[in-house]
Design a protein around this motif. Structure first.
Motif, mmCIF file in Angstrom:
data_model
loop_
_atom_site.group_PDB
_atom_site.id
_atom_site.type_symbol
_atom_site.label_atom_id
_atom_site.label_comp_id
_atom_site.label_asym_id
_atom_site.label_seq_id
_atom_site.Cartn_x
_atom_site.Cartn_y
_atom_site.Cartn_z
ATOM 1 N N GLU B 8 35.531 15.635 22.558
ATOM 2 C CA GLU B 8 34.367 15.465 21.658
ATOM 3 C C GLU B 8 33.632 16.467 22.348
ATOM 4 N N VAL B 9 32.936 17.534 21.802
ATOM 5 C CA VAL B 9 32.188 18.428 22.134
ATOM 6 C C VAL B 9 30.957 18.468 21.523
ATOM 7 N N GLN B 10 29.668 18.180 22.270
ATOM 8 C CA GLN B 10 28.257 17.888 21.449
ATOM 9 C C GLN B 10 27.315 18.597 21.917
ATOM 10 N N ASN B 11 26.740 19.544 21.106
ATOM 11 C CA ASN B 11 25.561 20.520 21.460
ATOM 12 C C ASN B 11 25.732 21.138 22.913
ATOM 13 N N LEU B 12 27.026 21.743 22.987
ATOM 14 C CA LEU B 12 26.955 22.394 24.327
ATOM 15 C C LEU B 12 26.530 23.784 24.433
ATOM 16 N N SER B 13 25.502 24.072 25.290
ATOM 17 C CA SER B 13 24.924 25.099 25.552
ATOM 18 C C SER B 13 25.211 25.891 27.081
ATOM 19 N N LYS B 14 25.218 27.011 27.242
ATOM 20 C CA LYS B 14 25.364 27.404 28.662
ATOM 21 C C LYS B 14 24.447 28.793 28.688
ATOM 22 N N VAL B 15 23.413 28.595 29.563
ATOM 23 C CA VAL B 15 22.568 29.855 29.974
ATOM 24 C C VAL B 15 22.853 30.315 31.288
ATOM 25 N N TYR B 16 23.362 31.483 31.364
ATOM 26 C CA TYR B 16 23.378 32.293 32.877
ATOM 27 C C TYR B 16 22.129 32.919 33.255
ATOM 28 N N ASP B 17 21.761 32.680 34.661
ATOM 29 C CA ASP B 17 20.641 33.768 35.067
ATOM 30 C C ASP B 17 21.302 34.692 35.531
ATOM 31 N N ILE B 49 27.254 24.345 20.749
ATOM 32 C CA ILE B 49 28.512 24.414 20.146
ATOM 33 C C ILE B 49 29.181 22.681 19.952
ATOM 34 N N SER B 50 29.477 22.408 18.878
ATOM 35 C CA SER B 50 29.878 20.874 18.752
ATOM 36 C C SER B 50 31.155 21.044 17.861
ATOM 37 N N ASN B 65 35.728 39.902 22.425
ATOM 38 C CA ASN B 65 35.626 39.618 23.891
ATOM 39 C C ASN B 65 33.961 39.609 24.148
ATOM 40 N N GLY B 66 33.630 38.707 25.091
ATOM 41 C CA GLY B 66 32.346 38.437 25.485
ATOM 42 C C GLY B 66 31.669 37.241 24.440
ATOM 43 N N SER B 67 32.541 36.473 23.405
ATOM 44 C CA SER B 67 31.779 35.897 22.470
ATOM 45 C C SER B 67 31.661 34.234 23.008
ATOM 46 N N GLY B 68 32.119 34.006 24.408
ATOM 47 C CA GLY B 68 31.976 32.847 24.829
ATOM 48 C C GLY B 68 33.230 31.910 25.049
ATOM 49 N N LYS B 69 34.230 32.454 24.426
ATOM 50 C CA LYS B 69 35.556 31.607 24.582
ATOM 51 C C LYS B 69 35.900 31.310 25.972
ATOM 52 N N SER B 70 36.062 32.140 26.843
ATOM 53 C CA SER B 70 36.201 31.830 28.188
ATOM 54 C C SER B 70 35.160 30.779 28.716
ATOM 55 N N THR B 71 33.939 30.972 28.743
ATOM 56 C CA THR B 71 32.804 30.093 29.275
ATOM 57 C C THR B 71 33.135 28.755 28.601
ATOM 58 N N LEU B 72 33.475 28.498 27.395
ATOM 59 C CA LEU B 72 33.549 27.201 26.820
ATOM 60 C C LEU B 72 34.955 26.707 27.608
ATOM 61 N N LEU B 73 35.837 27.358 27.721
ATOM 62 C CA LEU B 73 37.145 26.836 28.338
ATOM 63 C C LEU B 73 36.840 26.358 29.699
ATOM 64 N N PHE B 81 29.487 24.334 34.828
ATOM 65 C CA PHE B 81 28.818 23.101 34.080
ATOM 66 C C PHE B 81 27.756 23.656 33.029
ATOM 67 N N PRO B 82 27.786 22.851 32.044
ATOM 68 C CA PRO B 82 26.957 23.183 30.580
ATOM 69 C C PRO B 82 25.478 23.222 31.225
ATOM 70 N N THR B 83 24.719 24.034 30.449
ATOM 71 C CA THR B 83 23.071 24.048 30.742
ATOM 72 C C THR B 83 22.531 22.581 30.077
ATOM 73 N N SER B 84 23.233 22.535 28.982
ATOM 74 C CA SER B 84 22.977 21.174 28.139
ATOM 75 C C SER B 84 23.920 20.778 27.177
ATOM 76 N N GLY B 85 23.785 19.576 26.622
ATOM 77 C CA GLY B 85 24.820 19.168 25.778
ATOM 78 C C GLY B 85 25.965 18.328 26.762
ATOM 79 N N LYS B 86 27.030 17.873 25.988
ATOM 80 C CA LYS B 86 28.084 17.222 26.700
ATOM 81 C C LYS B 86 29.238 17.169 26.110
ATOM 82 N N ALA B 87 30.464 17.220 26.841
ATOM 83 C CA ALA B 87 31.906 17.113 26.399
ATOM 84 C C ALA B 87 32.564 15.875 26.975
ATOM 85 N N ILE B 88 33.176 15.061 26.037
ATOM 86 C CA ILE B 88 34.084 14.063 26.474
ATOM 87 C C ILE B 88 35.401 14.211 26.261
#
Lengths: 271, 399
Positions: B8-17, B49-50, B65-73, B81-88
């Motif tokens: 279950e992926v719930q509202n996952l976000s990732k921000v890179y500095d 992402i949910s 490429n660069g769509s976030g597939k690899s980041t998600l994986l 780690f995700p910036t917010s949201g969670k995955a179970i």
């Protein structure tokens, strides 16, 4: 088994320890790899574990005892240096290897998850066979040049364990700092070179003025090496200062663990 | 949320500095002493992402490429780690972002199996049990005690894949690792992947190869710029991807010529039914839509293709075929067809030049960019390494 992935800032100590326990086989495998690779295609192999400390001991005893006339209290100068060198060599090897362990494994870190602390920790494990060989060799030297044993010698393994903990603590600190600031790649070899002189390897702090002696004991290795001399040769031991050394060691270990955990979190993004 | 969701992926976000200076001690010290908190540039790699994956399902993730597939994986594999949201994730997880992670070239094949196996999360006991099977699958029994530095790259990859193929997690996360080895081995590994897919294990599969995705997956998502564009039944998701994804951006074309107005350029894959997704080996068509501003004749069209480093790779020119357009309509489409696209995966750009009676009337560098995906230039669908820009047909024989 349920995994929850989220951005939690704290450190769940119990979970972390459980995780490390679950990954114990990987720790051994990584250590085995390092050990195997170290001596792959070398002609003398593990005999290097004897040559290196012996030559260092001869050199140090020459400089400190012959030239600088440091007092060895009637102990054979080379034996005296050897007993300090075994702990110091192990320590500096682990710190040297450990500091770069994360950077050298960056490809792995980006591609798979495992507790990153296994990388510096495996260096402490991989250096153990060398330590053992140098201890065996030193024992032979000891039996030949020393004949005044006491039961205190039973404490010897304890001090070796303390040397191992010191190696792990410092390399955890340095490897994490090295990720944050690459400057540590230059700082660490320099610090180790200085450490060789400020650690009482070929001399003892008994010769230092009592007012300044505590400064030496801020270095946990001083406590470890003076402890080794105490149990092997019955040299005077400053237990209060030894306590100081051990408190500092414990602090380094605990803070290192926390700091590492903090750096570990986004290591794949910054490495 | 259905009860049999394994992931279950719930509202996952990732921000890179995006800040290069954090590794600098001087920066840290000056930051410590300065009261101002400098703003750092942020990159939103994943945005809210949910999705759910059910037990036993093979779930595909597609996108450019660069769509976030690899980041998600990477987040699901706990690498970052995700910036917010969670995955179970309910179950034992193994992730396979590359084959051969941790291989050491000084160690033998046997030692590397144990090393790689335990890095991938297998216990020593498990590896021992499967050891013969792994060696057998890789087909390198004879060299198992040779240091892998003496292996050919093919042998290396076969051994590495074999270890990975014998993982038995409940949840498997895979990123584009199926296209390794020679044809026989590819067939074998696809078979293995089918076996995994049918064994009731839950799999998340990231791939550019839409054929493999359609073949293996039931459901999936299409990601672009960190957001889910489409989700659900895989056929529909792949279709949405093919319809909506613009693999290239047209420059806004200013009216720079007094003679001709080029309003649009397209590159389409005829092999892929006019899709804008171009794969190596596809029959492609470049379409140039234009309007004549004056009466034109003897029109020469030159297209120059460059790689990402602006290096010229080749040009297409109607002069080569003695096909200069003698008469030109007031409005129309110029097409240039390439029967077999011989470029490796990567990003490329096009310069367009038009001449009338040897006088230049239109010239735009990098008028458009396009991307080429892995495809079936060779029947085996094997792709050479990225640094080999061109693919060439060839015939092998031994006598």
């Amino acid at each position: 088994m349920k995994t929850i992935i989220q951005n939690n800032r704290g450190l769940n100590f119990k979970e972390k320890i459980q995780e490390l326990y679950d990954y114990r086989e990987l720790l051994w495998t990584l250590a085995y790899r390092d050990f195997k690779v170290k001596y792959a295609q070398t002609f003398l192999g593990i005999i290097w574990g004897v040559i290196e400390p012996l030559l260092t001991a001869i050199l140090l005893s020459f400089v400190f005892n012959r030239i600088a006339k440091a007092n060895t209290f009637g102990i054979n100068p080379v034996l005296f240096s050897l007993t300090g060198i075994i702990a110091w060599n192990y320590f500096s090897n682990v710190v040297n290897q450990g500091t770069n362990s994360l950077i050298l494994a960056q490809n792995m870190i980006k591609k798979i998850y495992f507790p990153r602390i296994l990388l510096p920790a495996s260096k402490a494990l991989a250096a153990l066979p060398d330590l053992l060989i140098s201890i065996l060799f030193t024992s032979v030297y000891y039996l030949v040049y020393w004949n005044d044993f006491s039961a205190d010698i039973l404490f010897f393994p304890l001090f070796i364990v303390l040397a191992i903990i010191a190696g792990i603590s410092i390399s955890i600190w340095f490897s994490a700092l090295n990720i944050r600031y690459r400057d540590f790649r230059h700082i660490v070899p320099f610090a180790i070179r200085i450490g060789l002189f400020v650690t009482p390897i070929a001399y003892t702090t008994n010769e230092v003025s009592p007012d300044l002696r505590w400064i030496f004991f801020l270095n946990p290795l001083t406590g470890v090496i003076e402890g080794i001399r105490w149990c092997l040769f019955g040299l005077e031991m400053h237990w209060k200062l030894f306590g100081l050394s051990m408190i500092i060691l414990a602090l380094l270990f605990i803070t290192g663990f926390y700091f590492f955990n903090k750096v570990e979190k986004n290591i794949a993004d910054v490495i | 949320m259905s009860s049999n969701s394994v992931i279950e992926v719930q509202n996952l976000s990732k921000v890179y500095d995006i800040e290069g200076k954090s590794k600098d001690l001087r920066y840290a010290i000056s930051k410590f002493f300065s009261s101002k908190n400098k703003e750092t540039e942020k990159l939103l790699a994943l945005n809210n992402i949910s999705f759910n994956v059910n037990e036993g399902e093979v779930f595909g993730i597609i996108g450019p490429n660069g769509s976030g597939k690899s980041t998600l994986l990477k987040i699901l594999s706990k690498i970052t780690f995700p910036t917010s949201g969670k995955a179970i994730l309910n179950g034992r997880v193994s992730s396979l972002l590359e084959v051969g992670t941790g291989f050491h070239h000084e160690l033998s094949g046997r030692e590397n199996i144990f090393l790689n196996g335990s890095i991938l999360g297998m216990s020593k006991k498990e590896i021992k049990k499967k050891f013969d099977e792994i060696v057998d699958f890789s087909g390198i029994e004879k060299f198992i005690d040779t240091p892998v530095k003496h292996y050919s790259s093919g042998m290396y990859v076969r051994l590495a894949f074999s270890v990975a193929a014998h993982l038995e997690p409940e949840i498997l996360l895979v990123d584009e690792v199926l296209s390794v080895g020679d044809m026989n081995f590819r067939r074998k590994s696809m078979g293995k992947m089918n076996e995994v897919a049918n064994s009731g294990r839950t799999v998340i599969l990231v791939s550019h190869n839409l054929g493999i995705i359609k073949n293996l997956c039931q459901n999936g998502i299409y990601l672009d710029r960190g957001e889910i564009q489409s989700s659900g039944i895989i056929q529909k998701v792949v279709e949405d991807y093919q319809n909506s994804y613009k693999p290239y951006q047209n420059k806004t074309l200013p009216n720079i010529s007094k003679h001709i107005d080029v309003s649009k350029i397209d590159i389409l894959s005829i092999t892929n039914n006019g899709s804008k997704i171009l794969s190596t080996g596809d029959e492609i068509m470049i379409k140039i839509k234009f309007k004549s501003l004056v009466k034109l004749r003897n029109l020469l069209v030159k297209i120059i293709v460059r790689d990402n480093n602006k290096q010229v790779l080749f040009s297409c020119n109607n002069k080569f075929y003695d096909a200069i357009f003698e008469s030109v309509p007031d409005e129309g489409i110029i097409t240039c067809q390439i029967p077999k696209l011989a470029l490796n995966t990567g990003e490329y750009s096009i310069d367009l030049f038009l001449e009338q009676d040897r006088i230049e009337i239109f010239k735009v560098f990098e008028i458009m960019r396009f991307e080429v995906f892995a495809g079936g230039f060779y029947e085996t669908a094997i792709m050479p390494y990225h640094d080999r820009i061109f693919l060439v047909d060839h015939v092998w024989k031994i006598e």
